[in-house]
Design an enzyme around this catalytic site. Structure first.
Site, PDB file in Angstrom:
ATOM      1  CG  LEU A   7      -1.947  -1.199   1.177  1.00 29.67           C
ATOM      2  CD1 LEU A   7      -2.823  -1.182   2.415  1.00 29.67           C
ATOM      3  CD2 LEU A   7      -2.795  -1.223  -0.082  1.00 29.67           C
ATOM      4  CB  CYS A   8       4.459   1.953  -0.174  1.00 27.39           C
ATOM      5  SG  CYS A   8       4.950   1.749   1.529  1.00 27.39           S
ATOM      6  CG  HIS A   9       1.051   6.714  -2.149  1.00 26.15           C
ATOM      7  ND1 HIS A   9       0.783   6.614  -0.799  1.00 26.15           N
ATOM      8  CD2 HIS A   9      -0.126   7.001  -2.746  1.00 26.15           C
ATOM      9  CE1 HIS A   9      -0.501   6.843  -0.591  1.00 26.15           C
ATOM     10  NE2 HIS A   9      -1.079   7.070  -1.757  1.00 26.15           N
ATOM     11  CG  MET A  21       6.527   2.814   4.939  1.00 23.87           C
ATOM     12  SD  MET A  21       6.851   2.009   6.522  1.00 23.87           S
ATOM     13  CE  MET A  21       7.356   0.380   6.010  1.00 23.87           C
ATOM     14  CD  GLU A  22       9.040   5.386   0.461  1.00 25.73           C
ATOM     15  OE1 GLU A  22       8.129   5.003  -0.285  1.00 25.73           O
ATOM     16  OE2 GLU A  22       8.818   5.898   1.583  1.00 25.73           O
ATOM     17  CG  ASP A  35      23.543 -12.372  -0.206  1.00 29.78           C
ATOM     18  OD1 ASP A  35      23.325 -13.599  -0.123  1.00 29.78           O
ATOM     19  OD2 ASP A  35      23.886 -11.816  -1.267  1.00 29.78           O
TER      20      ASP A  35
END
Length: 156
Positions: A73-75, A110-111, A125
């Site tokens: 739901l992130c733009h 969020m970014e 990793d």
């Protein structure tokens, strides 16, 4: 109130059409704990896969740009700046700090969190062959500026 739920409780993307365009910024961090010899290998540039910090930085930047593809739901945002900084912290950890900026209608928290998280995952990793016991911890938002809610900063 949860902003990503409609009046019937269904998940929905927040409508930001009528929100003002303002300067937005978010700062997030993550930490990777590892064996001291793993950190030494990274710092001395002796890792067979190459420059761990450089690859993790690029991965974090790329992840910030793709956040809307990872979190439903992130733009999709036109980020104007993404910085990912990595530094040794003590003898057994790497501290990652991500800063995202834009002029837009929704925040970039969020970014920034995604950038810090993916940079940490990339370190894991690249180094797992020499240290499977690494721990990713402390992923958190440190600061957010702009928008209706203004300035927020984590309490020390």
């Amino acid at each position: 109130m949860l902003t990503h739920l409609d009046s019937l409780g269904r998940a929905s993307m927040v409508d930001v059409t009528d929100k003002a365009v303002t300067a937005r910024e978010a700062v997030a961090e993550a930490r990777v704990r590892m064996l001291p010899q793993t950190l030494q290998l990274i710092q001395q540039g002796g890792h067979p896969k190459g420059d761990v910090f450089a690859v993790a930085r690029i991965a974090g930047i790329q992840a910030a740009k793709k956040t809307h593809e990872l979190i439903p739901l992130c733009h999709p945002l036109l980020l104007t700046s993404i910085k990912v900084e990595l530094q040794a912290d003590g003898e057994d950890s790497v501290l990652i700090r991500a800063v995202c900026k834009l002029a837009g209608q929704t925040g970039v928290e969020m970014e920034a969190l995604t950038a810090a998280s993916v940079a940490a995952l990339t370190i894991y990793d690249m180094c797992k062959a020499v240290d499977r016991g690494m721990v990713i911890e402390g992923v958190r938002l440190l600061e957010k500026l702009g928008g209706k809610s203004g300035h927020w900063q984590v309490q020390a």
